[in-house]
Design an enzyme around this catalytic site. Structure first.
Site, short mmCIF file in Angstrom:
data_model
loop_
_atom_site.label_atom_id
_atom_site.label_comp_id
_atom_site.label_asym_id
_atom_site.label_seq_id
_atom_site.Cartn_x
_atom_site.Cartn_y
_atom_site.Cartn_z
N ASP A 175 37.41 11.14 16.74
CA ASP A 175 38.40 10.73 15.74
C ASP A 175 39.79 11.32 16.00
OD1 ASP A 175 39.01 9.26 13.36
OD2 ASP A 175 39.07 11.15 12.26
N SER B 108 41.89 6.63 8.27
CA SER B 108 40.62 6.07 8.71
C SER B 108 39.87 5.48 7.52
CB SER B 108 39.75 7.15 9.36
OG SER B 108 40.42 7.73 10.48
N GLN C 241 36.41 1.82 15.20
CA GLN C 241 37.01 2.38 13.98
C GLN C 241 37.99 1.38 13.39
OE1 GLN C 241 40.15 5.74 13.23
NE2 GLN C 241 38.15 6.74 13.34
#
Length: 425
Positions: A335, A357, A407
């Site tokens: 991430d 996110s 993502q």
């Protein structure tokens, strides 16, 4: 009784799954097998306890004034994988335990009860020297079965809110410590719900959705101040042989030893006369906390550039030799830059953009070590409706595809400073 079968049983006991593998192996060596007939007393109230009993086969009934471990059973009947006698060793028993059927127990003598209190969920004894900061970030505090507490360490990377990779890595660590240690995560799917506070602990509650022979499923809710801020679903599988193919390949890029890391790139930019003094001063004034993951870009990448990056990564420092830990580290690392790539086609001078996110998915295809170099290749095929999508692949140096990732993130023009983004939505 065969010690291999003993170890296999101990790995299924929920109370023991939080222990490091070395502790479980030691337990398998020192536990004693005891058998009882129907109606036979296992322990009597007022007697001195022998140790901690784990029920291998059969059922028992408990009566008396014992304070029984909360969550260990639904009433006064205990069955396979339950336990009794914890923390009463060497003292007067406060309950009577009677076998309701033919009963087999594994008894851990009081002299070995320290095995149930390891220094960490990842290692049993004192921390080996030079352990990575990454392992300390992922070292959760077990509160009880299926309940853990995590923290944002002062020397860990931090942003306005809890770093999303920290939530993914810690939640996966919690889930991993509720399954048979021979089952490793093969996929996870995470949803970011609310922004987390850096200065507050995070409680991770693990739900045992399913336990099968080959697979196990877990859901983890991360809570702060009574609110769920993050949810993760993870599926675990015992390693097995099967069909294999791979249709994507390692791109031709420089070896990591030939490239500069992020810290070296930063120093070079601070001294680069081709960059404006305003830009260099901005970099110098910005608080910089080195990441626990070493990153080396294959090209001289600037975050303002529109092309997606390719970079090598590995953990800094040493890691305990636990395959579950290595996967948690890579979940954390995935991430760090990933989601922001969907912003690159839209970056313009003077344009301020905010991103958060929303969800994150990972598939682990092959065994992996986080202390070996991995190449992360990222692309963003689409952005629309205020959301940007990123795809990623991680390869090892042999060219094997180790992980696939996706993502989706919220991408908007930045709000005014007096507007607060409390929610992730």
């Amino acid at each position: 009784m065969d010690r291999g079968k003993v170890l296999e049983f101990l790995r299924q006991v929920p109370f023991l799954q939080r222990l490091p593998g070395s502790s479980l192996r030691k337990l398998a060596e020192v536990v004693q097998v005891k058998q009882y007939e129907v109606g036979e007393y296992v322990v009597r109230e007022g007697e001195i306890g022998d140790g901690i009993y784990f029920i291998l086969e059969g059922q028992v009934e408990i009566s008396g004034s014992a304070s029984i471990e909360e969550g260990n059973h639904s009433d006064l009947l205990l069955k396979q994988y339950d336990y009794f006698g914890y923390e009463s060793g060497g003292s007067i028993q406060q309950a009577t335990v009677v076998a309701l059927s033919k009963l087999t127990c594994l008894v851990l003598p009081d002299s070995y009860s320290s095995l149930l209190q390891p220094k960490s969920i990842w290692y049993a004894d004192e921390s080996p020297g030079g352990l990575s900061l990454m392992e300390h970030i992922l070292c959760l505090e077990p509160l009880e079965v299926d309940l853990f507490r995590g923290f944002t360490l002062p020397d860990a990377p931090s942003f306005r809110q809890v770093f999303g990779g920290q939530l993914i890595g810690q939640a996966l660590a919690a889930a991993s410590k509720t399954v048979d240690c021979l089952k490793l995560v093969h996929s996870l799917h995470a949803m970011f719900i609310l922004a987390g506070e850096n200065n507050s602990p995070i409680i991770y509650l693990v739900h045992r959705v399913r336990d099968g022979n080959s697979f196990a499923t877990r859901r983890v809710d991360a809570k702060q101040n009574g609110y769920v801020i993050f949810t993760l679903f993870a599926s675990f599988q015992k390693v097995e042989e099967g069909f294999e193919h791979q249709e994507v390949f390692l791109p031709h890029v420089p070896a990591p030893e030939m490239l500069l890391n992020i810290e070296e790139l930063r120093e070079r930019r601070l001294a680069d006369p081709h960059l404006s003094m305003e830009y260099r001063n901005k970099i110098a004034k910005k608080k910089f906390i080195p990441w626990p993951i070493e990153i080396r870009f294959c090209e001289d990448y600037h975050f303002s550039e529109q092309s997606p990056p390719r970079y090598w990564l590995k953990v800094k420092g040493k890691l305990t030799d636990d395959p579950a830990l290595h996967r948690c580290v890579l979940a954390y690392a995935s991430d760090l830059i990933f989601g922001g790539i969907s912003l690159n086609p839209h970056r313009r001078r003077g344009l301020k953009i905010a991103s958060l996110s929303l969800d994150h998915s990972i598939w682990f295809h092959r065994s992996v070590r986080a202390d070996d170099w991995l190449l992360f290749v990222i692309e963003s095929p689409s952005a629309s409706g205020g959301r940007g999508l990123s795809f990623g692949r991680m390869f090892n140096r042999r060219g094997e595809l180790i992980m696939s990732l996706t993502q989706e993130g919220l991408i908007r023009k930045a709000k005014q400073q007096n507007e607060d983004l409390n929610s992730k939505l």
